[in-house]
Design an enzyme around this catalytic site. Sequence first.
Site, PDB file in Angstrom:
ATOM      1  N   SER A 297       0.845  -1.192   0.000  1.00 13.00           N
ATOM      2  CA  SER A 297       0.000   0.000   0.000  1.00 13.00           C
ATOM      3  C   SER A 297       0.879   1.241   0.000  1.00 13.00           C
ATOM      4  CB  SER A 297      -0.897   0.008   1.244  1.00 13.00           C
ATOM      5  OG  SER A 297      -1.381   1.318   1.446  1.00 13.00           O
TER       6      SER A 297
ATOM      7  N   HIS B 117      -1.350  -1.516  -4.221  1.00  7.37           N
ATOM      8  CA  HIS B 117      -2.583  -1.104  -3.551  1.00  7.37           C
ATOM      9  C   HIS B 117      -2.588   0.417  -3.387  1.00  7.37           C
ATOM     10  CE1 HIS B 117      -6.054  -1.971  -0.919  1.00  7.37           C
ATOM     11  NE2 HIS B 117      -5.590  -1.032  -0.130  1.00  7.37           N
TER      12      HIS B 117
ATOM     13  N   ASP C  97      -4.618   3.544  -1.971  1.00 11.54           N
ATOM     14  CA  ASP C  97      -5.661   3.922  -1.012  1.00 11.54           C
ATOM     15  C   ASP C  97      -6.192   5.312  -1.317  1.00 11.54           C
ATOM     16  OD1 ASP C  97      -5.991   1.740   0.878  1.00 11.54           O
ATOM     17  OD2 ASP C  97      -3.887   2.095   1.373  1.00 11.54           O
TER      18      ASP C  97
ATOM     19  N   MET D 239      -8.854   8.135  -0.340  1.00 17.07           N
ATOM     20  CA  MET D 239      -9.698   8.556   0.789  1.00 17.07           C
ATOM     21  C   MET D 239     -10.260   9.940   0.506  1.00 17.07           C
ATOM     22  SD  MET D 239      -7.427   7.307   4.012  1.00 17.07           S
ATOM     23  CE  MET D 239      -6.515   5.751   3.989  1.00 17.07           C
TER      24      MET D 239
ATOM     25  N   HIS E  42      -8.343   1.006  -3.796  1.00 19.62           N
ATOM     26  CA  HIS E  42      -9.265   0.843  -2.671  1.00 19.62           C
ATOM     27  C   HIS E  42      -9.952   2.184  -2.441  1.00 19.62           C
ATOM     28  CE1 HIS E  42      -9.524  -0.027   1.964  1.00 19.62           C
ATOM     29  NE2 HIS E  42     -10.704   0.044   1.401  1.00 19.62           N
TER      30      HIS E  42
ATOM     31  N   MET F  92     -12.072   4.409  -0.598  1.00 13.49           N
ATOM     32  CA  MET F  92     -12.734   4.715   0.677  1.00 13.49           C
ATOM     33  C   MET F  92     -13.453   6.038   0.474  1.00 13.49           C
ATOM     34  SD  MET F  92      -9.572   3.448   3.041  1.00 13.49           S
ATOM     35  CE  MET F  92      -8.442   3.458   1.650  1.00 13.49           C
TER      36      MET F  92
ATOM     37  N   MET G 198     -11.496  -5.773   5.770  1.00 12.82           N
ATOM     38  CA  MET G 198     -10.604  -4.850   6.481  1.00 12.82           C
ATOM     39  C   MET G 198     -10.241  -5.427   7.849  1.00 12.82           C
ATOM     40  SD  MET G 198     -10.015  -2.341   4.457  1.00 12.82           S
ATOM     41  CE  MET G 198      -9.053  -1.379   5.639  1.00 12.82           C
TER      42      MET G 198
ATOM     43  N   ASP H  50      -6.491  -6.221   4.696  1.00 18.28           N
ATOM     44  CA  ASP H  50      -5.852  -4.900   4.631  1.00 18.28           C
ATOM     45  C   ASP H  50      -5.885  -4.275   6.024  1.00 18.28           C
ATOM     46  OD1 ASP H  50      -4.997  -2.350   3.988  1.00 18.28           O
ATOM     47  OD2 ASP H  50      -6.695  -1.880   2.684  1.00 18.28           O
TER      48      ASP H  50
HETATM   49  C1  DX5 Z   1      -6.143   1.775   5.705  1.00 20.41           C
HETATM   50  C2  DX5 Z   1      -5.730   1.433   4.300  1.00 20.41           C
HETATM   51  C3  DX5 Z   1      -4.629   0.471   4.231  1.00 20.41           C
HETATM   52  C4  DX5 Z   1      -3.375   0.948   4.886  1.00 20.41           C
HETATM   53  C5  DX5 Z   1      -2.754  -0.230   5.540  1.00 20.41           C
HETATM   54  O1  DX5 Z   1      -7.267   2.558   5.676  1.00 20.41           O
HETATM   55  O2  DX5 Z   1      -6.811   0.902   3.568  1.00 20.41           O
HETATM   56  O3  DX5 Z   1      -4.388   0.006   2.917  1.00 20.41           O
HETATM   57  O4  DX5 Z   1      -2.433   1.497   4.009  1.00 20.41           O
HETATM   58  O5  DX5 Z   1      -1.654   0.205   6.268  1.00 20.41           O
HETATM   59  P1  DX5 Z   1      -0.886  -0.774   7.242  1.00 20.41           P
HETATM   60  O6  DX5 Z   1      -0.392  -1.933   6.443  1.00 20.41           O
HETATM   61  O7  DX5 Z   1       0.206   0.088   7.766  1.00 20.41           O
HETATM   62  O8  DX5 Z   1      -1.862  -1.204   8.311  1.00 20.41           O
HETATM   63 ZN    ZN Z   2      -6.406  -0.131   1.603  1.00 22.19          ZN
END
Ligand code: DX5
Ligand code: ZN
Length: 227
Positions: A16, A40, A42, A44, A73, A75, A143, A181
């Site tokens: 990620s 990956h 992320d 947000m 991903h 969010m 998650m 994740d």
């Molecule tokens: C959290 C993200 C993850 C995050 C995981 O909201 O969706 O993908 O990057 O980070 P680690 O591996 O540090 O828990």
């Molecule tokens: Zn993620």
Amino acid sequence: MSIDAGPPGQLRIAPSILSADFGNLAAAVRGVDAETDWLHVDVMDGHFVPNVTIGPPVVASLRRYSQRFFDCHLMMDNPGRYFESFARSGADGCTIHVEIGDTVALIREARAQGLRVGVAANPDTPLDAVAPFLGEIDLLLLMTVFPGFGGQSFMADVLEKVRAARAIVDAEGLECDIEVDGGIDPTTAPLAVQAGANVLVAGSAIFARPDALAAARALRAAASVAP
Ligand code: DX5
Ligand code: ZN
């Protein structure tokens, strides 16, 4: 043109980029290429989760530096508005959260853009909420932390849900990857794989380590001993 995700069910390491140096993303991504499978991303929106990160322009920039499958991903409260933009930018798969509702329509809209489609569930969302979609999606993301931030602790309670999801996918012969994740590291990865996960997302356990490539290699080695 989309990058092939590989055979469903196969072990995949998905770093990620949330924990990578955003000022030096291309180098960070290329640096772990040899020991990882997907990337990956992320996304947000500051609404579905409190944090704000990146979007299609960064995907488009990274696309020039990586041939990995881009596992985005989302969010976000309103991902449907952005599928076309993600697809055009070079995203290969988009995962939406089941908690926002409208899942059937969103799956259809993502597919219409040629995307591989995933559905994600937060730690406190029951498997029943996503089970009806397993036959229609390519990836189930369970998650193992509440989304929003990297570096949180793995929630082992979710393993039961991973086991139950794997049982359904196998019993029904579905071609659906199961991704975890949050808090994945060489200690928790084998637990997730033993429970039935096959795609492992890891942010801080890779990019926050002094040698990210060695960390990715260690994660894969740890995951490969299971089951
Ligand atoms: C959290 C993200 C993850 C995050 C995981 O909201 O969706 O993908 O990057 O980070 P680690 O591996 O540090 O828990
Ligand atoms: Zn993620």
